[in-house]
Design an enzyme around this catalytic site. Structure first.
Site, PDB file in Angstrom:
ATOM      1  N   GLU A 195       0.798  -1.110   0.037  1.00 13.79           N
ATOM      2  CA  GLU A 195       0.129  -0.168   0.078  1.00 13.79           C
ATOM      3  C   GLU A 195       0.844   1.176   0.010  1.00 13.79           C
ATOM      4  OE1 GLU A 195      -2.833  -1.265  -0.657  1.00 13.79           O
ATOM      5  OE2 GLU A 195      -2.975  -2.843   0.415  1.00 13.79           O
ATOM      6  N   ARG A 246       6.534   8.440  -6.052  1.00 13.18           N
ATOM      7  CA  ARG A 246       5.151   8.352  -6.802  1.00 13.18           C
ATOM      8  C   ARG A 246       4.716   9.558  -7.529  1.00 13.18           C
ATOM      9  NH1 ARG A 246      -0.973   7.120  -5.645  1.00 13.18           N
ATOM     10  NH2 ARG A 246      -1.463   5.868  -7.165  1.00 13.18           N
ATOM     11  N   GLY A 263     -12.382   5.780 -17.535  1.00 12.84           N
ATOM     12  CA  GLY A 263     -13.855   6.277 -17.448  1.00 12.84           C
ATOM     13  C   GLY A 263     -14.191   6.645 -18.737  1.00 12.84           C
ATOM     14  N   ASP A 354      -1.337  -0.818  -9.542  1.00 17.10           N
ATOM     15  CA  ASP A 354      -1.873  -2.138  -9.605  1.00 17.10           C
ATOM     16  C   ASP A 354      -1.959  -2.941 -10.762  1.00 17.10           C
ATOM     17  OD1 ASP A 354      -2.122  -2.067  -6.678  1.00 17.10           O
ATOM     18  OD2 ASP A 354      -4.135  -1.757  -6.748  1.00 17.10           O
ATOM     19  N   TRP A 405      -0.421   5.380   0.165  1.00 18.13           N
ATOM     20  CA  TRP A 405      -1.382   5.816  -0.973  1.00 18.13           C
ATOM     21  C   TRP A 405      -2.794   5.542  -0.276  1.00 18.13           C
ATOM     22  CZ3 TRP A 405      -0.368   2.685  -6.031  1.00 18.13           C
ATOM     23  CH2 TRP A 405      -0.532   1.340  -5.714  1.00 18.13           C
ATOM     24  N   ASP A 465      -5.191  -7.028   3.009  1.00 18.64           N
ATOM     25  CA  ASP A 465      -6.310  -7.292   2.254  1.00 18.64           C
ATOM     26  C   ASP A 465      -7.430  -6.941   3.135  1.00 18.64           C
ATOM     27  OD1 ASP A 465      -5.252  -7.850  -0.509  1.00 18.64           O
ATOM     28  OD2 ASP A 465      -4.088  -9.295   0.946  1.00 18.64           O
TER      29      ASP A 465
END
Length: 929
Positions: A195, A246, A263, A354, A405, A465
């Site tokens: 993460e 990042r 999108g 991811d 993040w 998770d």
């Protein structure tokens, strides 16, 4: 390798992180939990791999980084799971055929049904036929081709900032690295913090484990102290590890719900699937668990913010992906062009995502990514963090606070009212296991098995998770059940252990069901005590104990072999391996001691090699003493599993004797050969040594050499029957130096023998006298050729310009490196050349002959300069280049240092050696059985 930058404004480093929670289905049918993995394989991992293979076949020069989590790796190598996934694909293909039939009269959906069938058939063919069920194989091949940098993450994707102790964090990191190295065959240069979660102190753990870099959230780097002068567009040093920031802009363009590419109305709608739309009786044979769910057959596009969705047009979506790829690269050009004028180094944009985004959530994602990789050529330079560090090591050191993040950027997703109840239990479990880790159960006993399983249950409970799912509210009951099950298992084991009432059947059930990390040792949770960098000396009883045989060991050593044995044995000890070293007693007294976690046994002989006796007779006496001492060490630990590791021919007889009389498997490292050292066999002694070498090669169960050059030489001379593995030498961290403080000082370090080529260096220095009258040479080392070299220096008129120091300690060596403008290693024969690595590690530019292992370590004009062996004029050219171009010399020094600390750490060497030990042990057990 970093792509050539040319006129490009900077670098782009794309990073995909692949992770799913560990599931071990013991049934013959596919479970609902397992479906997550199968969907990711079908829609993301396999399409991405196929796309990369197509790019490679087209000759596209692309690079990106892929992080594979240990749970994902563990599931991918599970044989039963591979078989079930094959059946899952067959089932989908059958449904795809029925969909072609069902939609054959529908002009909107029929072409799409045929497209899905073709796509599924290609995925199935690749998985079953091309890869034979092994998805890791093509990824390794892409790495070997220079396209992928493979890294990993924490053991179970545990969220490190919210763990209570550094002991638990260290266990998550070390277990991950051990599994990755054993499975992939090499250690990772970097790590993805789960993460993107950073907390101060993590860098110390990473540095101790040999990790070179990690990624941090952009706000974490921008909030560092002192202020980062390069924003997130160059790495910084945190402790001894590089941190890359990042990039927010690339993240926003892809991840944003409102403005991100996925999108777009033309793209496929994720939430509309025939698994919910069609008749249940039609679907039932193809639904996992007989429950409605996604099938992957989706016939509508996003369309807009409306429930009325229009039919999906793949070709239109494909063209939109190309447009978005062009836009992405154009934005990177503008971004990098701006920052290249603002910061003093070539900027790098780090864009992590991811992996499951591409293909699963964003169906067109693999195509978009392929277009990005194609279109980058000539516009921005694709690279990986590890490759970037090789040329651009961080120049600023900072301190950072916690960050992650996800929403809020500071742990909020993983600590909030929906999941905060779990952490007191997790922290109590950490403390309980640390307390229990102090006990010493018998190897292989029920008690040891129980504590190892307790460690597995804790690791599985720590997976990020579970709090993530509890926060997002998707499959809340599943996440709560998994978390509580692992905690309940853990605390039951602890109670049963403390009350001496372990249930063998209950434990066996857990070992079968939660069987991740088969070599896990609970002793990892012992708190730091005596050892290196605060790490405990802990022996993993599941690993074999190692009995090394070496005729030399520091501080009493002649060449690099003793250094190799010392540093390898200590690195193995730091990884929990019990290592005993048998070596020559310099004073004729037998003694034993422990040094940096390694058990040293000094063995005396009747006569010393310095005395005027037949050398081979002394070798035989020494080996008889080694065999006697070795039997005593082995007998002192009855029931313990052992491996022998012999280093070169001088210990061959003793090693073979122990192998044959005790039945202990033997690994042999061949550091050099007599024929190679002497360019042939010219007398009786050389022939005898060659015969001994041949016997060691023929008798060993497995062989190691340090370079491809040595591999070819061993195969040519001895035709070995056992497996021969190339594992390079490593190098310790060296004190940084500022080369060239003494003008034109040249340094040579090594044994003074003909094959080291010092005579070539003296001749080149003589030719330089008219150009550089102040140039001088330091020759550090001892050996039988010393007198001849001193005479040669006098004959060449160099008597006042060459300093022969004799043998030097490591401390003096470091002082000499600090004085040197350049280090030269002009060997005529060199299996590896560890001294060159040491000079590079210190940041000193090196010149080496283009021979043996040196040619594999030093890349000409990038990490050093190379010349033809024995070519005086060619060596002179290299020296002039260094003296005339201080900027070039400094860059070579920086690049060489980065290369060493990326690829040649002893932690990396030890992991590869330990993986080989495991293979030998497994083969030996199979043969014995």
């Amino acid at each position: 390798m970093v792509a050539s930058i040319g006129n490009n404004p900077g670098y782009l480093a794309l990073l995909l992180h692949a992770h799913l929670p560990f599931v071990h289905n013991q049934e013959s049918y596919t479970s609902l939990e397992e479906k997550w993995l199968f969907e990711a394989l079908t829609e993301s991992y396999l399409p991405l791999t196929l796309n990369w293979e197509h790019l490679a076949a087209e000759g596209v020069d692309f690079r990106l980084t892929l992080s594979l989590s240990p749970p994902l790796i563990s599931m991918l190598v599970e044989p039963a799971l591979r078989e079930r996934y094959g059946r899952y694909l067959d089932n989908l293909l059958e449904l795809a055929g029925r969909e072609i039939e069902r939609t054959r009269h529908d002009p909107a959906f029929a072409p799409l049904a045929e497209f899905y069938h073709r796509r599924l058939a290609a995925v199935t063919r690749a998985y079953k036929e091309n890869y034979q069920g092994d998805l890791l194989a093509p990824l390794k091949k892409l790495r070997e081709q220079g396209h992928l940098e493979l890294i990993t993450t924490a053991a179970t994707h545990g969220y490190l900032p919210l763990m209570l102790t550094d002991t638990a964090r260290r266990a998550q990191v070390r277990v991950a690295l051990d599994l990755f190295s054993a499975t992939m065959g090499f250690p990772p240069a970097g790590i993805w913090l789960p993460e993107c979660g950073y907390t101060p102190g993590v860098e110390k753990i990473l540095q101790a484990e040999g990790i070179k870099y990690f990624i941090v959230a952009s706000h974490g780097m921008l909030g560092a102290v002192p202020t980062v002068t390069t924003a997130v567009y160059a790495p910084v040093k945190v402790g001894g590890v590089a941190a890359f920031g990042r990039d927010w802009e690339t993240s926003h363009q892809v991840w944003s719900r409102t403005e991100g590419y996925p999108g777009d109305p033309a793209y496929r709608e994720f939430y509309r699937d025939i698994g919910y739309d069609l008749d249940f009786n039609y679907l039932e044979p193809y639904l996992v668990g007989g429950v409605r769910g996604d099938t992957g057959f989706k016939y509508y596009r996003i369309t807009g913010k409306t429930e009325a969705k229009e039919p999906y047009d793949y070709q239109a979506a494909r063209e939109r992906a190309r447009e978005h790829a062009r836009d992405f690269i154009a934005n990177r050009e503008r971004q990098l062009s701006y920052w290249s004028g603002e910061i003093p180094v070539q900027p790098i944009v780090v864009a992590p995502y991811d992996a499951e985004l591409f293909g699963h959530w964003w169906f067109e994602g693999p195509d978009w990514l392929g277009d990005v990789l194609r279109q980058a050529a000539g516009r921005v330079s694709l690279t990986t963090p590890g490759a970037y560090l090789e040329q651009h090591p961080p120049h600023q050191e900072v301190t950072m606070g916690p960050s992650s993040w996800g929403e809020g950027g500071y742990n909020r997703v993983w600590l909030n009212p929906a999941n905060d109840w779990a952490y007191p239990h997790l922290h109590r479990a950490e403390q309980a296991l640390i307390k229990l880790a102090a006990v010493n159960p018998q190897p292989g006993s029920l008690q040891e098995r129980a504590l190892n399983q307790a460690a597995r249950e804790l690791l599985l409970a720590q997976s990020s998770d579970w709090p993530f799912i509890l926060t997002t509210g998707t499959t809340v009951e599943y996440a709560r059940r998994r978390l509580l099950e692992h905690l309940d298992n853990f605390f039951r084991i602890c109670r049963d252990f403390e009350h001496n009432r372990l249930d063998r059947d209950f434990l066996a059930g857990l070992e079968n069901r939660n069987n991740i990390f088969p070599h896990l040792d609970f002793r990892l949770y012992r708190q730091a005590g005596p050892g290196v960098a605060g790490r405990p000396v802990v022996h993993n009883k599941r690993e074999p104990a190692i009995l090394m045989l070496s005729w030399e060991f520091p501080p009493h050593h002649v060449g690099g072999l003793g250094i190799h044995v010392r540093d390898l044995s200590q690195a193995l000890a730091r990884q929990g391996v019990e290592v005993h070293v048998l070596t020559r007693s310099p004073g004729g007294e037998r003694s034993s001691t422990i040094q940096e976690g390694v058990y040293l046994h000094y063995v005396p002989t009747y006569q010393q090699p310095e005395q005027e006796i037949d050398f081979l007779s002394w070798v035989l006496q020494f080996n008889l003493a080694l065999a006697d001492a070795g039997r005593e060490v082995l007998a002192a630990a009855p029931g313990r599993e052992w491996l022998l590791h012999a280093h070169d021919w001088l210990v061959a007889y003793g090693a073979r004797e122990l192998q044959e009389t005790t039945g202990t498997p033997l690994v042999a490292t061949i550091h050099a050969t007599e024929a190679g050292r002497n360019h042939g066999l010219h007398n009786r002694i050389q022939q005898a040594i060659n015969y001994i070498e041949a016997g060691l090669v023929a008798g060993a169960d497995s062989l190691i050499c340090c370079s491809r050059y040595m591999e070819e030489e061993i195969r040519r001379l001895f035709q070995p029957g056992a497996a021969l593995t190339v594992i390079p030498n490593g190098v310790r961290a060296m004190p940084p130096v500022t080369p060239g403080r003494e003008g034109q000082t040249i340094l040579f370090i090594g044994r003074l023998v003909v094959e080291k080529g010092v005579q070539v260096l003296l001749a080149a220095l003589a030719r330089l006298q008219h150009l550089y009258p102040a140039a001088r040479l330091i020759v550090a080392g001892a050996g039988p050729y010393a007198t001849e070299l001193q005479n040669l220096a006098g004959n060449l008129g160099l008597a006042g310009r060459v300093e022969f120091t004799g043998f030097v300690s490591e401390e003096v060596r470091n002082q000499l490196l600090a004085r040197a403008r350049v280090a030269v290693f002009p060997s005529l024969y060199e299996p590896f050349g560890i001294v060159a690595l040491e000079a590079m590690a210190a940041g000193v530019p090196v010149i080496v002959s283009r021979t043996g292992g040196l040619a594999e370590v030093v890349e000409d004009k990038r990490t050093g300069l190379t010349f033809n062996p024995g070519d005086v004029a060619d060596l002179e050219r290299c020296l002039v280049t260094i003296f005339q171009n201080p900027g070039v010399a400094a860059e070579l020094g920086r690049n060489g240092q980065a290369r060493v600390y990326r690829d040649y750490t002893w932690e990396a060497v030890a992991r590869r050696t330990l993986a080989l030990y495991r293979d030998v042990r497994q083969d030996h057990s199979l043969m014995a059985g």
